[in-house]
Design an enzyme around this catalytic site. Sequence first.
Site, PDB file in Angstrom:
ATOM      1  N   GLU A  46      37.549  24.343 -30.589  1.00 61.59           N
ATOM      2  CA  GLU A  46      36.580  25.331 -30.941  1.00 61.59           C
ATOM      3  C   GLU A  46      36.881  26.450 -32.241  1.00 61.59           C
ATOM      4  OE1 GLU A  46      35.811  28.485 -28.171  1.00 61.59           O
ATOM      5  OE2 GLU A  46      34.029  29.158 -29.172  1.00 61.59           O
TER       6      GLU A  46
ATOM      7  N   LYS B 158      42.956  26.935  -8.684  1.00 64.74           N
ATOM      8  CA  LYS B 158      41.905  26.307  -9.533  1.00 64.74           C
ATOM      9  C   LYS B 158      40.419  26.533  -9.026  1.00 64.74           C
ATOM     10  CE  LYS B 158      45.446  23.008 -10.829  1.00 64.74           C
ATOM     11  NZ  LYS B 158      45.962  21.558 -10.711  1.00 64.74           N
TER      12      LYS B 158
ATOM     13  N   ASP C 125      49.137  23.726 -16.737  1.00 66.31           N
ATOM     14  CA  ASP C 125      48.355  23.036 -16.142  1.00 66.31           C
ATOM     15  C   ASP C 125      46.854  23.516 -16.467  1.00 66.31           C
ATOM     16  OD1 ASP C 125      46.416  22.060 -14.266  1.00 66.31           O
ATOM     17  OD2 ASP C 125      47.867  21.877 -12.581  1.00 66.31           O
TER      18      ASP C 125
ATOM     19  N   HIS D 150      30.448  31.480 -36.799  1.00 62.10           N
ATOM     20  CA  HIS D 150      30.650  30.038 -36.056  1.00 62.10           C
ATOM     21  C   HIS D 150      29.951  29.057 -36.924  1.00 62.10           C
ATOM     22  CE1 HIS D 150      32.650  30.303 -31.774  1.00 62.10           C
ATOM     23  NE2 HIS D 150      32.752  31.656 -32.428  1.00 62.10           N
TER      24      HIS D 150
HETATM   25  C1  LIG Z   1      35.836  34.336 -37.763  1.00 63.50           C
HETATM   26  C2  LIG Z   1      36.271  35.742 -38.121  1.00 63.50           C
HETATM   27  C3  LIG Z   1      37.514  35.944 -37.747  1.00 63.50           C
HETATM   28  C4  LIG Z   1      35.959  36.339 -39.500  1.00 63.50           C
HETATM   29  O1  LIG Z   1      36.134  37.530 -39.526  1.00 63.50           O
HETATM   30  P1  LIG Z   1      35.999  38.509 -41.118  1.00 63.50           P
HETATM   31  O2  LIG Z   1      36.469  39.728 -40.626  1.00 63.50           O
HETATM   32  O3  LIG Z   1      34.862  38.262 -41.741  1.00 63.50           O
HETATM   33  O4  LIG Z   1      37.327  37.643 -41.774  1.00 63.50           O
HETATM   34  P2  LIG Z   1      38.143  38.087 -43.129  1.00 63.50           P
HETATM   35  O5  LIG Z   1      37.988  37.053 -44.209  1.00 63.50           O
HETATM   36  O6  LIG Z   1      37.671  39.509 -43.401  1.00 63.50           O
HETATM   37  O7  LIG Z   1      39.669  38.057 -42.553  1.00 63.50           O
HETATM   38  C5  LIG Z   1      40.143  39.017 -41.687  1.00 63.50           C
HETATM   39  C6  LIG Z   1      41.236  38.348 -40.985  1.00 63.50           C
HETATM   40  O8  LIG Z   1      40.901  37.538 -39.836  1.00 63.50           O
HETATM   41  C7  LIG Z   1      41.891  36.270 -39.848  1.00 63.50           C
HETATM   42  N1  LIG Z   1      41.159  34.813 -40.615  1.00 63.50           N
HETATM   43  C8  LIG Z   1      39.943  35.005 -41.018  1.00 63.50           C
HETATM   44  N2  LIG Z   1      39.547  33.784 -41.305  1.00 63.50           N
HETATM   45  C9  LIG Z   1      40.435  32.806 -40.985  1.00 63.50           C
HETATM   46  C10 LIG Z   1      40.688  31.626 -40.829  1.00 63.50           C
HETATM   47  N3  LIG Z   1      39.848  30.691 -41.367  1.00 63.50           N
HETATM   48  N4  LIG Z   1      41.906  31.263 -40.214  1.00 63.50           N
HETATM   49  C11 LIG Z   1      42.834  31.902 -39.849  1.00 63.50           C
HETATM   50  N5  LIG Z   1      42.806  33.268 -39.932  1.00 63.50           N
HETATM   51  C12 LIG Z   1      41.825  33.817 -40.269  1.00 63.50           C
HETATM   52  C13 LIG Z   1      42.962  36.624 -40.952  1.00 63.50           C
HETATM   53  O9  LIG Z   1      43.947  37.477 -40.301  1.00 63.50           O
HETATM   54  C14 LIG Z   1      42.228  37.666 -41.585  1.00 63.50           C
HETATM   55  O10 LIG Z   1      43.161  38.626 -42.480  1.00 63.50           O
HETATM   56  P3  LIG Z   1      43.960  38.052 -43.706  1.00 63.50           P
HETATM   57  O11 LIG Z   1      45.110  37.537 -43.351  1.00 63.50           O
HETATM   58  O12 LIG Z   1      43.034  37.402 -44.605  1.00 63.50           O
HETATM   59  O13 LIG Z   1      44.323  39.474 -44.528  1.00 63.50           O
HETATM   60  C15 LIG Z   1      35.371  36.622 -37.064  1.00 63.50           C
HETATM   61  O14 LIG Z   1      33.914  36.772 -37.470  1.00 63.50           O
HETATM   62  C16 LIG Z   1      35.588  36.586 -35.645  1.00 63.50           C
HETATM   63  O15 LIG Z   1      36.226  36.923 -35.096  1.00 63.50           O
HETATM   64  N6  LIG Z   1      34.482  35.969 -34.961  1.00 63.50           N
HETATM   65  C17 LIG Z   1      34.220  35.890 -33.606  1.00 63.50           C
HETATM   66  C18 LIG Z   1      34.316  34.406 -33.148  1.00 63.50           C
HETATM   67  C19 LIG Z   1      34.935  34.282 -31.861  1.00 63.50           C
HETATM   68  O16 LIG Z   1      35.919  35.074 -31.361  1.00 63.50           O
HETATM   69  N7  LIG Z   1      34.868  33.336 -31.037  1.00 63.50           N
HETATM   70  C20 LIG Z   1      35.438  32.822 -29.934  1.00 63.50           C
HETATM   71  C21 LIG Z   1      34.441  32.083 -29.163  1.00 63.50           C
HETATM   72  S1  LIG Z   1      33.150  32.608 -28.613  1.00 63.50           S
HETATM   73  C22 LIG Z   1      32.907  32.183 -26.779  1.00 63.50           C
HETATM   74  O17 LIG Z   1      32.920  30.980 -26.568  1.00 63.50           O
HETATM   75  C23 LIG Z   1      32.887  33.227 -25.596  1.00 63.50           C
HETATM   76  C24 LIG Z   1      31.516  33.937 -25.409  1.00 63.50           C
HETATM   77  C25 LIG Z   1      31.017  34.620 -26.626  1.00 63.50           C
HETATM   78  O18 LIG Z   1      30.371  32.910 -25.031  1.00 63.50           O
HETATM   79  C26 LIG Z   1      31.863  34.984 -24.402  1.00 63.50           C
HETATM   80  C27 LIG Z   1      30.825  35.868 -24.193  1.00 63.50           C
HETATM   81  O19 LIG Z   1      29.969  35.652 -23.201  1.00 63.50           O
HETATM   82  O20 LIG Z   1      30.905  36.977 -24.526  1.00 63.50           O
HETATM   83  N1  LIG Z   2      51.485  20.386  -5.459  1.00 64.77           N
HETATM   84  C1  LIG Z   2      50.747  21.134  -5.729  1.00 64.77           C
HETATM   85  O1  LIG Z   2      49.919  21.481  -4.919  1.00 64.77           O
HETATM   86  C2  LIG Z   2      50.287  21.320  -6.984  1.00 64.77           C
HETATM   87  C3  LIG Z   2      50.775  20.707  -7.985  1.00 64.77           C
HETATM   88  N2  LIG Z   2      50.541  21.220  -9.428  1.00 64.77           N
HETATM   89  C4  LIG Z   2      51.337  20.630 -10.223  1.00 64.77           C
HETATM   90  O2  LIG Z   2      52.605  21.023 -10.111  1.00 64.77           O
HETATM   91  C5  LIG Z   2      53.512  21.023 -11.291  1.00 64.77           C
HETATM   92  C6  LIG Z   2      54.221  22.173 -11.456  1.00 64.77           C
HETATM   93  O3  LIG Z   2      54.916  22.317 -10.137  1.00 64.77           O
HETATM   94  P1  LIG Z   2      56.234  23.308 -10.131  1.00 64.77           P
HETATM   95  O4  LIG Z   2      56.608  23.717  -8.901  1.00 64.77           O
HETATM   96  O5  LIG Z   2      55.755  24.366 -11.134  1.00 64.77           O
HETATM   97  O6  LIG Z   2      57.109  22.581 -11.068  1.00 64.77           O
HETATM   98  P2  LIG Z   2      58.235  21.027 -10.583  1.00 64.77           P
HETATM   99  O7  LIG Z   2      57.514  20.326  -9.417  1.00 64.77           O
HETATM  100  O8  LIG Z   2      58.552  20.316 -11.712  1.00 64.77           O
HETATM  101  O9  LIG Z   2      59.484  21.814 -10.071  1.00 64.77           O
HETATM  102  C7  LIG Z   2      60.337  22.756 -10.665  1.00 64.77           C
HETATM  103  C8  LIG Z   2      61.668  22.082 -10.711  1.00 64.77           C
HETATM  104  O10 LIG Z   2      62.325  22.515 -11.618  1.00 64.77           O
HETATM  105  C9  LIG Z   2      63.701  22.842 -11.107  1.00 64.77           C
HETATM  106  N3  LIG Z   2      64.114  23.941 -11.925  1.00 64.77           N
HETATM  107  C10 LIG Z   2      65.412  24.056 -12.557  1.00 64.77           C
HETATM  108  N4  LIG Z   2      65.535  25.095 -13.152  1.00 64.77           N
HETATM  109  C11 LIG Z   2      64.459  25.974 -12.704  1.00 64.77           C
HETATM  110  C12 LIG Z   2      64.201  27.380 -13.018  1.00 64.77           C
HETATM  111  N5  LIG Z   2      64.824  28.033 -13.875  1.00 64.77           N
HETATM  112  N6  LIG Z   2      63.272  27.855 -12.368  1.00 64.77           N
HETATM  113  C13 LIG Z   2      62.356  26.999 -11.637  1.00 64.77           C
HETATM  114  N7  LIG Z   2      62.547  25.990 -11.322  1.00 64.77           N
HETATM  115  C14 LIG Z   2      63.801  25.283 -12.091  1.00 64.77           C
HETATM  116  C15 LIG Z   2      63.321  23.087  -9.635  1.00 64.77           C
HETATM  117  O11 LIG Z   2      64.575  22.892  -8.951  1.00 64.77           O
HETATM  118  P3  LIG Z   2      64.324  23.211  -7.312  1.00 64.77           P
HETATM  119  O12 LIG Z   2      64.001  21.591  -6.950  1.00 64.77           O
HETATM  120  O13 LIG Z   2      65.796  23.537  -6.763  1.00 64.77           O
HETATM  121  O14 LIG Z   2      63.321  23.850  -6.877  1.00 64.77           O
HETATM  122  C16 LIG Z   2      62.354  21.838  -9.502  1.00 64.77           C
HETATM  123  O15 LIG Z   2      62.716  20.994  -9.248  1.00 64.77           O
HETATM  124  C17 LIG Z   2      52.403  20.772 -12.534  1.00 64.77           C
HETATM  125  O16 LIG Z   2      52.259  19.548 -12.783  1.00 64.77           O
HETATM  126  C18 LIG Z   2      51.340  21.272 -11.777  1.00 64.77           C
HETATM  127  O17 LIG Z   2      50.221  20.462 -12.407  1.00 64.77           O
HETATM  128  C19 LIG Z   2      49.527  21.907  -9.582  1.00 64.77           C
HETATM  129  C20 LIG Z   2      48.817  22.381  -8.632  1.00 64.77           C
HETATM  130  C21 LIG Z   2      48.992  21.896  -7.310  1.00 64.77           C
END
Ligand SMILES: CC(C)(COP(=O)([O-])OP(=O)([O-])OC[C@H]1O[C@@H](n2cnc3c(N)ncnc32)[C@H](O)[C@@H]1OP(=O)([O-])[O-])[C@@H](O)C(=O)NCCC(=O)NCCSC(=O)C[C@@](C)(O)CC(=O)[O-]
Ligand SMILES: NC(=O)C1=CN([C@@H]2O[C@H](COP(=O)(O)OP(=O)(O)OC[C@H]3O[C@@H](n4cnc5c(N)ncnc54)[C@H](OP(=O)(O)O)[C@@H]3O)[C@@H](O)[C@H]2O)C=CC1
Length: 792
Positions: A466, A598, A674, A770
């Site tokens: 996006e 989920k 995940d 956008h």
């Molecule tokens: C696009 C901006 C940031 C411009 O914003 P702006 O203020 O016009 O940009 P600017 O040129 O003045 O720059 C300001 C700062 O923005 C950053 N920046 C600026 N451009 C870039 C770039 N190309 N790459 C990386 N960073 C960038 C950068 O940090 C920059 O500072 P600088 O470093 O220049 O001093 C602004 O208009 C904006 O944030 N728009 C909103 C877009 C957004 O958040 N989209 C998310 C998806 S929307 C959605 O899917 C969810 C929704 C909407 O449906 C949820 C709902 O229902 O609410």
């Molecule tokens: N089964 C299910 O219902 C579901 C599974 N998943 C999937 O499960 C996966 C993640 O499962 P998750 O249990 O997190 O990971 P893992 O199944 O990989 O289990 C973690 C492993 O890491 C070992 N381990 C080593 N060091 C550490 C530490 N510091 N902390 C924790 N564990 C350590 C654990 O040891 P030890 O054997 O001693 O525990 C274990 O064997 C993902 O792929 C996810 O998509 C997602 C949703 C549901």
Amino acid sequence: MPVRGGEPQRYVQWRKLSGANAALAPPHLKCDGAKDKSLCNKNINITNKNMINTRFSAIGHATSLLAQFALSGCSQSEVINNISKSMSLLGPSFSLNSIVCILAISVGMLPGVQILETLYRMLTCMSFIANYVVIMSFYPACLSLVLDVRDENGMSFWGDRSQITVIYNDHKTYPITQRAKVIMSVGVMIVHAQRKENIQFAFKLETCSLHFSRWALSGMETEADNMLGIQVSKFIVFNETEKNNHLSVHSSIMHWMASGADHIVILILLLSMIVWFWFFGDRDDLAHTLAQVNKKQSTNTSVHSVRHVLETQKNFKHTHSQTGYRKASVYTSNKMVQTENVDGDNNVEIRPFDECLDIYKTQKSADKLNDDEVLMLVKSNHIKPYMLEKCVNNPERGVGLRRKIIAAESNLMEALIQLPYIGYDYSKVLGTNCENVIGYVAVPVGVAGPLLVDDVFYQVPMATTEGCLVASTNRGCRALTMCGGVITRVVDDGMTRGPVVRFSSVTTASKAKMWMDNPEKFKIIKLAFDSTSRFARLTKLLVRIAGRHLFIRFTASTGDAMGMNMLSKGTEKSLQVIEGYFPDMEVLSLSGNFCSDKKPAAVNWIEGRGKYVVSEAIVPSKIVTEVLKTTVGALVDVNISKNFIGSAIAGSIGGNNAHAANVVTAVYIATGQDPAQNVASSNCMTLMEAFGEDLYVSCTMPSVEVGTVGGGTSLPGQSACLEMLGVRGANSQTPGANAKQLARILCATVLAGELSLMSALTAGHLVKSHMIHNRSAPSIQNLESEPCKSTR
Ligand SMILES: CC(C)(COP(=O)([O-])OP(=O)([O-])OC[C@H]1O[C@@H](n2cnc3c(N)ncnc32)[C@H](O)[C@@H]1OP(=O)([O-])[O-])[C@@H](O)C(=O)NCCC(=O)NCCSC(=O)C[C@@](C)(O)CC(=O)[O-]
Ligand SMILES: NC(=O)C1=CN([C@@H]2O[C@H](COP(=O)(O)OP(=O)(O)OC[C@H]3O[C@@H](n4cnc5c(N)ncnc54)[C@H](OP(=O)(O)O)[C@@H]3O)[C@@H](O)[C@H]2O)C=CC1
């Protein structure tokens, strides 16, 4: 974009680029030398027009090479870089060529023929203009402009790679050019020799008259009368002697020396010009140099990709001409696509079926069989398609074989060619992340930061498609870092699993519930649960009754893992122990949706799941105005209207935010979480309050399901992203500390995203931004012209 290196050199031709065409590709570029050949039929003065044509042919060649090299880049910036790189490569070679040309032209001027002098002066100027003004300055500037230029929809021409096609050119010197060079050189020699003869003749006449007058005068001294006849005959004899003297080698050299050093210089220059034309003039230095650089670049990008894309192109044409499925005269391929041909290897001999089966059975492996033989065993059901990696004892080969099967059976050849699979470490995937693998999909990773979180700077990787999301989060990071950073805390930690069990009646069900709620009995269950892992520790049971059903929500800390496998394993063991106390308990499902994993559910919002995190910051009004382009009052107002009243109207649970899911999902994909767990993990309440003149902003996220071990966290790219954040793998000192830190960074990044999007909405900048960042890709414009190639 075609990949070069090892193939005959090519010209890049632009189609459809109506306006850009002329600037990019000179006519010469498109006609493949035909223009030069057509010159054969015309009666042209070789000493001028062919010289001009030779010059322009060289210019056309150089410009085409430049365009070709520029377009070998696989991104806009690479294209522009290539132009400057090729200028630095061509500069010295062009200067040398120009010097030789100007020298040659100067030689042409020396005979003193008026017309030639004018012509050669013209050529010198043209040569200078062509080399330095056109090729070294004007043309690259135009090329960069055209490749960078965008149309009214913000589309760059360069972006539409489907418009680039490749035509082959053997790059041999055109015969007419060769001949023109030779005839021109000889012509200049003859003209000069002729001129030289004239000079010598004049010189001789001058010498004769000198001798004659000397002799005549001496005659008059000795003879009074005028015996002119005798004297004349004497003069002839005298002159013959002189002539003989001149014919001697010594006197000839002396004569040349005496005639002036310019003649020697002329001779040397003429000879070197001929040698240069003959032996070096046609050597394609520029093409060679550029091809070398290009080859090196491609090799650096991916050795695999080069080889396989070339094969893919070749086999694509082959396959399609065989099946007649879809004809494509020229097929363009992306050099980033790491894929291969899906055709069989026609040159390898296939052994009889029985022999192959025997080898497979006795060796318990198919690694000694060739691809076609393995496929034969798959077809006869002796090898399961999903076991291929194990059977051939080579994950990548197994994946490749599966692609061949799918391609042949489902007519998905064209789609699969575009799905990369080469060069991926499948040994990390198999048995852990994915089955029946046919490749991988690359997702771009952007970075937002630096973001100051609890006094530490972070660069946050975000994998997303996006456009605008990373830019927006980056702006939020900038504002938050400028104001002193974000404070975060993890206030609770516990992954959950909620099975559903059934009893014979409500009586036994309620009895079982009371038993489980008893802290002493909880210890029995915990003992069983904890025995299943070194890290998973049961912390809580939440039991709900529905008739004779019980829903038991097991909550456990899981160290650095997200913990779903651990929870499932521990829960299963615990249920076995409970069953011992309640024999009429029937386990209907290990997951009874009370977990809740989920799916949108209030229980996660209320009780929490995974990490319960909060983050906050105070943003001075100056930063709100200057960086976020809005005001504190407007932000607070819109936040209440949108994220509270709006979300209530929508009946939202956990959705009192603008786009937490955007940041959560992008960070999840980058760091190997995940991705389906973005559902609960995106539960977030964004609060904004006026804090004096400044803005107080916070995010509360009760169900962040993250881990730094397990799942996709150990895959190469994903673990690199975790490394960027300093939280890769297990924390050896405090198990769980890395996962908690990741949750804190995530919550702070969500705060940045919320701040920026809310500001954009408040200021009315959403659509504008956008259109710039999210809708300039040519693929969007070309949706209609590029229909789905699948035959289904
Ligand atoms: C696009 C901006 C940031 C411009 O914003 P702006 O203020 O016009 O940009 P600017 O040129 O003045 O720059 C300001 C700062 O923005 C950053 N920046 C600026 N451009 C870039 C770039 N190309 N790459 C990386 N960073 C960038 C950068 O940090 C920059 O500072 P600088 O470093 O220049 O001093 C602004 O208009 C904006 O944030 N728009 C909103 C877009 C957004 O958040 N989209 C998310 C998806 S929307 C959605 O899917 C969810 C929704 C909407 O449906 C949820 C709902 O229902 O609410
Ligand atoms: N089964 C299910 O219902 C579901 C599974 N998943 C999937 O499960 C996966 C993640 O499962 P998750 O249990 O997190 O990971 P893992 O199944 O990989 O289990 C973690 C492993 O890491 C070992 N381990 C080593 N060091 C550490 C530490 N510091 N902390 C924790 N564990 C350590 C654990 O040891 P030890 O054997 O001693 O525990 C274990 O064997 C993902 O792929 C996810 O998509 C997602 C949703 C549901």
